[in-house]
Design a protein around this motif. Structure first.
Motif, short mmCIF file in Angstrom:
data_model
loop_
_atom_site.label_atom_id
_atom_site.label_comp_id
_atom_site.label_asym_id
_atom_site.label_seq_id
_atom_site.Cartn_x
_atom_site.Cartn_y
_atom_site.Cartn_z
N ALA A 94 33.49 27.49 38.15
CA ALA A 94 33.36 26.49 39.23
C ALA A 94 31.91 26.36 39.67
CB ALA A 94 34.26 26.87 40.41
N LYS B 253 40.40 24.95 47.45
CA LYS B 253 41.43 24.18 46.76
C LYS B 253 42.34 25.08 45.95
CE LYS B 253 40.98 22.69 42.79
NZ LYS B 253 41.88 22.92 41.70
N VAL C 95 30.39 23.26 45.38
CA VAL C 95 31.57 23.13 44.51
C VAL C 95 32.34 24.44 44.46
CG1 VAL C 95 32.29 22.80 42.11
CG2 VAL C 95 30.69 21.21 43.16
N SER D 123 36.06 24.30 45.72
CA SER D 123 37.06 24.54 44.68
C SER D 123 37.85 25.82 44.93
CB SER D 123 36.41 24.56 43.30
OG SER D 123 35.56 25.67 43.16
#
Length: 185
Positions: free
Chosen positions: A42, A78, A71, A75
């Motif tokens: 990531a 997420k 990010v 991420s």
């Protein structure tokens, strides 16, 4: 050096045969490697995205570093939400036997297809291939979902159909309903 080679071989096995890879990971007790893989890929994917932005805008090296950190943070949040929803659906709706921690660790391996996204950004930076890069990103997302389905099936033992519903279909409905509720407010 041997550990790096084993890690690379295991990552390729996740891409080629996730069922076999997850069986081996569970046998060796290496589920935590999924989170390491997710963090590394990531951040690297974010760095490549920042490289695209830097190449277009002419900004310096700090832009890719900023994108790598951003990010990675977004991420990872997420991933936690995705694993939580998938675990709840797999364990409560489909009577899966896995744990949230195991689901999170195994779903970390879903980052293996990020290699395709990194390659997509490389082609965009080097050759300006917008169509090819977009197509590769679509392939990456489909492959990521497929790998996550295999991970949830390996952790919960519920079969591919139910794992797909846990990973993609029902979380998509939950996110859509939440967006509709938040849109009304």
């Amino acid at each position: 050096m041997n550990r790096i080679m084993n890690f690379s071989r295991d990552m390729i096995l996740v891409l080629v045969s996730p069922e076999e890879a997850f069986r081996r990971v569970r046998e060796r007790g290496l589920q935590g490697q999924g989170l390491y893989l997710y963090v590394f890929l990531a951040a690297f994917l974010g760095y490549m995205l920042g490289g695209v932005v830097s190449a277009v805008t002419g900004a310096g090296i700090l832009v890719p570093v900023f994108f790598a950190v951003a990010v990675l943070i977004v991420s990872f949040i997420k991933l936690i939400l995705w694993a939580l929803i998938s675990h709840i659906v797999a364990s409560r709706v489909f009577s899966g036997v896995g744990t949230f921690s195991g689901t999170l660790k195994m779903m970390g391996f879903a980052a293996a297809p990020f290699v395709v996204g990194i390659f997509a950004f490389m082609t965009l930076i080097l050759w300006g291939t917008i169509f090819t890069s977009t197509a590769l990103m679509v392939v990456m997302y489909i492959w990521t979902i497929t790998t996550a389905v295999a991970a949830v099936d390996a952790e919960h033992g519920i079969g591919y159909g139910r794992a797909f519903l846990s990973v993609f279909a029902l979380p998509a409905v939950v996110v859509t309903v939440l967006m509709m509720i938040l849109g009304v407010l």
